[in-house]
Design an enzyme around this catalytic site. Structure first.
Site, PDB file in Angstrom:
ATOM      1  N   LYS A   1       0.578  -1.429   0.068  1.00 54.30           N
ATOM      2  CA  LYS A   1       0.151   0.074   0.702  1.00 54.30           C
ATOM      3  C   LYS A   1       0.411   1.081   0.362  1.00 54.30           C
ATOM      4  CE  LYS A   1       1.296   1.249   4.405  1.00 54.30           C
ATOM      5  NZ  LYS A   1       1.182   2.910   4.652  1.00 54.30           N
TER       6      LYS A   1
ATOM      7  N   ASP B   1      -2.585  -0.584  10.457  1.00 51.51           N
ATOM      8  CA  ASP B   1      -2.123  -1.394   9.253  1.00 51.51           C
ATOM      9  C   ASP B   1      -2.771  -2.910   8.619  1.00 51.51           C
ATOM     10  OD1 ASP B   1      -0.937   1.579   8.473  1.00 51.51           O
ATOM     11  OD2 ASP B   1       0.930   0.538   7.731  1.00 51.51           O
TER      12      ASP B   1
HETATM   13  O1  C5P Z   1      -0.521  -1.054  15.071  1.00 47.75           O
HETATM   14  P1  C5P Z   1       0.968  -1.400  14.856  1.00 47.75           P
HETATM   15  O2  C5P Z   1       1.790  -2.695  15.421  1.00 47.75           O
HETATM   16  O3  C5P Z   1       1.596  -0.995  13.193  1.00 47.75           O
HETATM   17  O4  C5P Z   1       2.086  -0.319  15.644  1.00 47.75           O
HETATM   18  C1  C5P Z   1       3.164   0.086  16.223  1.00 47.75           C
HETATM   19  C2  C5P Z   1       3.552   1.190  16.250  1.00 47.75           C
HETATM   20  O5  C5P Z   1       3.810   2.481  16.519  1.00 47.75           O
HETATM   21  C3  C5P Z   1       3.176   1.405  17.972  1.00 47.75           C
HETATM   22  O6  C5P Z   1       3.369   0.675  19.332  1.00 47.75           O
HETATM   23  C4  C5P Z   1       3.099   2.452  18.175  1.00 47.75           C
HETATM   24  O7  C5P Z   1       4.426   3.351  18.359  1.00 47.75           O
HETATM   25  C5  C5P Z   1       2.903   3.468  16.707  1.00 47.75           C
HETATM   26  N1  C5P Z   1       1.488   3.669  16.765  1.00 47.75           N
HETATM   27  C6  C5P Z   1       1.256   5.517  16.702  1.00 47.75           C
HETATM   28  N2  C5P Z   1      -0.009   5.607  16.663  1.00 47.75           N
HETATM   29  C7  C5P Z   1      -0.615   4.917  15.506  1.00 47.75           C
HETATM   30  C8  C5P Z   1       0.194   3.438  14.467  1.00 47.75           C
HETATM   31  C9  C5P Z   1       1.004   3.217  15.635  1.00 47.75           C
HETATM   32  O8  C5P Z   1       1.884   5.552  17.191  1.00 47.75           O
HETATM   33  N3  C5P Z   1      -1.965   5.498  14.694  1.00 47.75           N
END
Ligand code: C5P
Length: 353
Positions: free
Chosen positions: A10, A147
């Site tokens: 994406k 994501d």
């Molecule tokens: O959801 P995901 O595992 O991809 O997120 C990884 C990290 O990215 C989270 O632990 C957080 O630190 C950060 N994040 C965030 N806000 C979001 C998505 C991710 O702060 N909307």
């Protein structure tokens, strides 16, 4: 029986970061767009127990920290299924590239695993659940990462909340593009932390200009002001979706739907991560400039990078630009955005199905 599923990448068409929430995530608004570049996931289920990940790219973890492992565990538990799951990841997309590869790999694993279970004699122990509901797929995907759910929708997708709340946007005609994948990997959690630090510095500077003002707390800094900004972005996106057909050069067919994606970039969309990532990796800013000079009608970082993309008016222009960039030593490939219909056909799967 081995089931193979393409795991598409994406890009983000604009990404706006709002307040840091109590759970540590950030509110955001983005338009996700699936593209034709992909990894390949192969899943088989045999007798026994456990989950095995196979990948010849040393940067991909083979243990329970792998998103494919985590989703396979959740799917097996949800279906009450038993067996040994083998997941092979054929890596073509960059790791930590901002193209959502790890998230997409996990969703492709879920799709392939469900099919593999249906095709083996190893039927789920519980006959109550032979198949996941669309809502369960979305819930499990969101549990593994922000994501992931977008890949269950495909095409052009609005992402809100922490990015996991997804809404299908009109299925836009495919647009030719060039994707550049620099060697460097950018950590998304680190980029979010850098964004917080940037917002804090800016607020402190502003309040320093107001005599007598108390030093704002971190919560005040990342609270209402950033949320107001997301409301503004929401209005702009809504106006884009409801607005009159654009007056610029018509896309093939001249239809509103055909122009919608290019209309969006003409609204002046931005990726907030660029403000923290470009100063740290100036070479990425240079690549954005190179894409623009090569004729891109719009160029941007995808997610927190390091991948960048440029949208082009024709396939020939995209191919020409990619070859020009490669001659300058930049790793560039010509590809195309993928409509929801194309994703669903190529993966043989629909979220609502
Ligand atoms: O959801 P995901 O595992 O991809 O997120 C990884 C990290 O990215 C989270 O632990 C957080 O630190 C950060 N994040 C965030 N806000 C979001 C998505 C991710 O702060 N909307």
């Amino acid at each position: 029986m081995t089931v193979a599923v393409r795991s598409f990448a994406k890009i983000n068409l604009g990404l706006y970061i709002g307040a840091r929430r109590a759970d540590g995530f950030h509110d955001l608004r983005t338009v996700y767009q699936t593209i034709a570049l992909h990894d390949l996931i192969r899943v088989s289920v045999g007798r026994g127990r456990g989950i095995e990940i196979v990948c010849d790219d040393a940067r991909v973890p083979l243990d329970s920290s792998n998103t494919c492992y985590r989703i396979a565990e959740l799917v097996m538990a949800e279906l009450g299924a038993k067996g040994r799951v083998r997941i092979e990841i054929e890596k073509r997309l960059p790791v930590q590239g901002g193209l959502g590869a790890a998230s997409s790999n996990a969703v492709a694993t879920m799709i392939a695993l469900e099919r593999a279970l249906a095709g083996t004699g190893l039927s789920p122990v519980s006959t109550r659940k032979r198949k996941l509901s669309a809502a369960a797929r979305l819930r499990i995907a969101a549990e593994v990462g922000s994501d992931l759910p977008l890949f269950l929708v495909g095409g052009t997708v609005l992402g809100v909340g922490r990015g996991e709340e997804v809404y299908p946007l009109p299925d836009l005609a495919a647009v030719p593009m060039v994707v550049v994948t620099p060697e460097v990997g950018v950590s998304t959690p680190r980029a979010f932390a850098d964004w917080d630090a940037l917002v804090q510095r800016e607020c402190e500077l502003r309040s320093a200009g107001q005599p007598g003002a108390a030093v704002p707390t971190r919560e005040q800094l990342t609270g209402p002001a950033t949320s107001d900004r997301l409301v503004e972005v929401g209005c702009a996106l809504s106006a884009w979706l409801c607005g009159p057909p654009n007056t610029g050069a018509p896309a093939k067919g001249g239809s509103r739907a055909g122009n919608l994606l290019l209309d969006l970039v003409r609204t002046g969309i931005e990726n907030d991560f660029a403000r923290v990532v470009f100063p740290q990796y100036p070479e990425l800013r240079d690549i954005k400039g190179a894409l623009e000079r090569a004729g891109a009608s719009y160029a941007s970082l995808s997610g927190s990078g390091s991948a960048l993309y440029g949208l082009f008016r024709s396939r020939a222009e995209a191919v020409e630009a990619a070859s020009r960039l490669r001659k300058q030593g930049v790793r560039a490939v010509a590809t195309s955005t993928l409509t929801r219909r194309q994703v669903s056909k190529l993966q043989g799967f629909r979220v609502a199905g």
